[in-house]
Design an enzyme around this catalytic site. Sequence first.
Site, short mmCIF file in Angstrom:
data_model
loop_
_atom_site.label_atom_id
_atom_site.label_comp_id
_atom_site.label_asym_id
_atom_site.label_seq_id
_atom_site.Cartn_x
_atom_site.Cartn_y
_atom_site.Cartn_z
CG ASP A 77 -51.87 -10.85 -31.71
OD1 ASP A 77 -52.30 -10.68 -32.85
OD2 ASP A 77 -51.87 -11.95 -31.13
CG ASP A 275 -50.22 -14.91 -27.80
OD1 ASP A 275 -50.51 -14.22 -28.79
OD2 ASP A 275 -50.87 -15.91 -27.45
CG ASP A 279 -48.00 -12.06 -32.38
OD1 ASP A 279 -48.59 -11.59 -33.36
OD2 ASP A 279 -48.58 -12.62 -31.43
#
Length: 485
Positions: A77, A275, A279
């Site tokens: 990410d 995080d 996600d």
Amino acid sequence: ITIALVTILVWLLLGKEIGFALARGISVLVISCPCALGLATPVAIMVGNGVGAKQGILFKTAAALEETGRIDTVVLDKTGTITAGKPKVTDLICAEGTDEATLLASAAALEAKSEHPLAVAVMEYAGEKGIVPEEVKDFTALPGNGLTARFQGKELVGGSGSFMKKRVKISQALLDQSDALAEQGKTPLFFAHDGKLLGIIAVADVLKPDSAQAIRELKNLGIRVMMLTGDNERTANAIGREAGVDTVIAGVLPDGKESVIREVGEFGKVAMVGDGINDAPALTRADIGIAIGAGADIAVDAADVVLMHSSLLDVAAAIRLSRATLRNIHENLFWAFFYNCIGIPLAAGVFIRVLGWQLNPMFGAAAMSLSSFCVVTNALRLNLFDPHSAKHDRKKNHPVGVIDTSDVIKTKEEPAMEKTMKIEGMMCVHCEARVKKALEAVEGVAAAEVSHESGTAVVTLAGPVEDAVLTRAVEDQDYKVLGVE
């Protein structure tokens, strides 16, 4: 047990006394005791978990420790993982007839109700300039697109270029400037009030100091590295080049990350590193979910591995440690089998007539204990392993390169679908409010922007909604729908 029984039977058939035959069978049982086999895996796993914990790498299960070393692709990410997650305002570009104070005041009023990191950056910058945001009404957030509200009685809109093009006219000069900002890795945010473009506020999020090095280490391990972001393609590619990833997948809405991981998983075993709250589904979908320790609790809970130091360097360290643990398990199993392959024939008396070698059961017991001792000692060697050292990195035998993003084109979520309704009978802002409320009460409608001046309602859909349903909702308020496009 079977080999021991066969050994006794063979010696009896060869004419040996029962005591001799039993001694050979007992020797086989003693030396083939599976203590070493029973210790080979669990001791290595236990020591590997301990080494990881000392380094701030927490494997939640033994399976996670084993599987981490087998992954082929790591998907990262962007915000908060590759980047610091604390964007800053870098540029203000005003449209014709607008000054910076007006642009910033309008942007602050709109962003004040949003919790997005980009909104926080705008609010911090406005605070530095001494601007106190005014109150807005009818605030609506459209995930992955932008924000809308009523400010000073007029519609106030902010968001990405693709979202704003549908609502206001943007000059080519501003579009070119927006592209230039995106090429520099900055995210351009457009703002408009009462149908008039105010300008652009550019926000940039810097890479974490160790991100580029961590990605290099992953690639040296033979891992394919991909970056996942909701940013526009130009901005994402600029950050991807700076970070050094193999592939960038941009324009993914928050709820589209899980489907990206599903698609990428077709290329091999995949690990997702993230995080944020959005996600969590992707972390669960991946073969191995790796959460940044400083991230959201739900992400930490969904992951298989947690990096307590919140450093991307620990991703490579986790893979190294997993591979070292697997290698140690294989060594343990080899020596346990190797020992049995030599010891069992000796205990059974195969070499008595050829070489005169005979194994006393007491020596067999000592040899068995020594085997277990060797397996445990070999596992304990893992305590000397440094997972952050790259000197022993060995690339796995699979191709590394850029995956054609057309293969995962399905994962690039399309912007929310819109329908424009022509409505007759609206006379004032109160009429607008009635129609807006009625439309947004319809299941599947994310937002509705209504204007009595143009006689239209732009409806943003979160799912499929029949035109007849929208028409009925408006006509129940005593307005006439002339058409739906």
